[in-house]
Write a protein that holds these residues in place. Structure first.
Motif, PDB file in Angstrom:
ATOM      1  N   GLU A  92       0.835  -1.211   0.000  1.00 25.72           N
ATOM      2  CA  GLU A  92       0.000   0.000   0.000  1.00 25.72           C
ATOM      3  C   GLU A  92       0.868   1.260   0.000  1.00 25.72           C
ATOM      4  O   GLU A  92       0.532   2.255  -0.662  1.00 25.72           O
ATOM      5  CB  GLU A  92      -0.911  -0.014   1.231  1.00 25.72           C
ATOM      6  N   ASP A 151       2.212   1.823  -3.482  1.00 30.05           N
ATOM      7  CA  ASP A 151       1.136   2.404  -4.295  1.00 30.05           C
ATOM      8  C   ASP A 151       1.006   3.899  -4.037  1.00 30.05           C
ATOM      9  O   ASP A 151       0.788   4.685  -4.966  1.00 30.05           O
ATOM     10  CB  ASP A 151      -0.193   1.719  -3.990  1.00 30.05           C
ATOM     11  N   ASP A 194       3.574   5.830  -5.883  1.00 25.23           N
ATOM     12  CA  ASP A 194       3.230   5.963  -7.301  1.00 25.23           C
ATOM     13  C   ASP A 194       2.173   7.048  -7.510  1.00 25.23           C
ATOM     14  O   ASP A 194       2.239   7.796  -8.492  1.00 25.23           O
ATOM     15  CB  ASP A 194       2.715   4.628  -7.840  1.00 25.23           C
ATOM     16  N   ARG A 236       8.624  -3.968  -8.246  1.00 28.74           N
ATOM     17  CA  ARG A 236       8.420  -2.537  -8.032  1.00 28.74           C
ATOM     18  C   ARG A 236       9.685  -1.755  -7.650  1.00 28.74           C
ATOM     19  O   ARG A 236       9.681  -0.522  -7.756  1.00 28.74           O
ATOM     20  CB  ARG A 236       7.386  -2.328  -6.916  1.00 28.74           C
TER      21      ARG A 236
END
Length: 286
Positions: free
Chosen positions: A124, A127, A130, A158
């Motif tokens: 999370e 994310d 990003d 990632r």
């Protein structure tokens, strides 16, 4: 630098502003390319320590190693990282991990959740990074570290830098044990397989070195360390541990190259206690 090797030092002791800055300047003068700061409650707060490290130095990169994403709101962690990146002139590498030490959670008053949930929080947070940047190229490089399957697969998908833990962690969060060379082979193979599945080019691979010992009598030092570990590992097994470097500067330089060839490690991070000792190795690899 030989085969694109990078060397960093993990600084953990903060006495005062002047001594911290002097130590950071010393690291840069000795040839290290990165200064990193862990994220444990009994150590310096990593983001302000990184800002001051960058202020004290000229070109060396700074970073967290690694931020425990289970202790933070993703949005707040990203805010701190964005600000730190700007204040360091873009020299920040953001290290992220799921957290393993139960004592940190207990001191912070945060529940020590099962590993699966802690890894969810790590995902999370990535994310959130990003979402914070319109263009991925503008995001500070992410170093993702750990040992478990899910963390390493996530890192392969990632991360800009995959950091391989040289230890296996007790799932209860109460300790760790060295990862044998054969076990590290499996960890590296898992990352390689995930990189192939994702069609990603090879990423930089880091390993943290937990013990560095300069000695003119390597066999005796290995025997001594085997006794210290209460015979749980033989001297020959210790000699191959990814997280241990023992020997003369020339022997340790050879060990670095051997680990690079076997595991693909191109970035080695030593502990603060080895700041001066490992610096004797760096010129042999540049």
């Amino acid at each position: 630098m030989t085969a694109d090797l990078r060397f960093g030092v993990n600084l953990t002791a903060l006495e005062d502003r002047a001594s911290w800055m002097d130590k950071c300047r010393r690291a840069e003068d000795l040839g290290y390319q990165a200064i990193t700061v862990p994220d444990h409650l009994d150590m310096p707060s990593p983001f302000p320590a990184c800002v001051l490290a960058a202020d004290a130095t000229k070109n060396i990169r700074v970073g967290t190693f690694v931020s425990n994403t289970s202790l933070y709101s993703p949005a707040l962690l990203v805010r701190d990282a964005v600000s730190t990146s700007r204040l360091t002139g873009g020299r920040l590498d953001v290290g992220l991990g799921a957290g393993w030490a139960r004592r940190d959670f207990d001191q912070a008053g945060i529940p020590f959740e099962p590993a699966a949930r802690r890894v969810d929080r790590l995902a999370e947070t990535i994310d959130e990074f990003d979402r914070a940047y319109d263009h991925p190229a503008d995001r500070p490089p992410l170093l993702i570290g750990g040992n478990g399957d899910r963390v390493l697969r996530l890192a392969a998908r990632r991360a800009d830098i995959v950091s391989f833990s040289a230890t296996a962690f007790d799932p209860r969060g109460r300790g760790m044990a060295y990862l044998a060379a054969e076990e590290m082979d499996g960890r590296v193979a898992l990352v390689d397989a995930e990189l192939r599945r994702q069609g990603r080019d090879a990423v930089r691979r880091n390993v943290i070195v937990l013990r560095t010992q300069l000695t003119d009598d390597r066999p005796a030092a290995l025997e001594d360390y085997s006794r210290f570990l209460q015979g749980t590992m033989s001297p020959d097994q210790i000699d191959e541990l990814p997280g241990v470097l023992i020997g003369s500067p020339e022997q340790i330089a050879e060990q670095v190259l051997t680990r690079q060839e076997r595991f693909g490690f191109g970035y080695f991070t030593v502990q603060e206690a080895a700041l001066e000792a490992f610096a004797k190795v760096i010129p042999l690899l540049t």
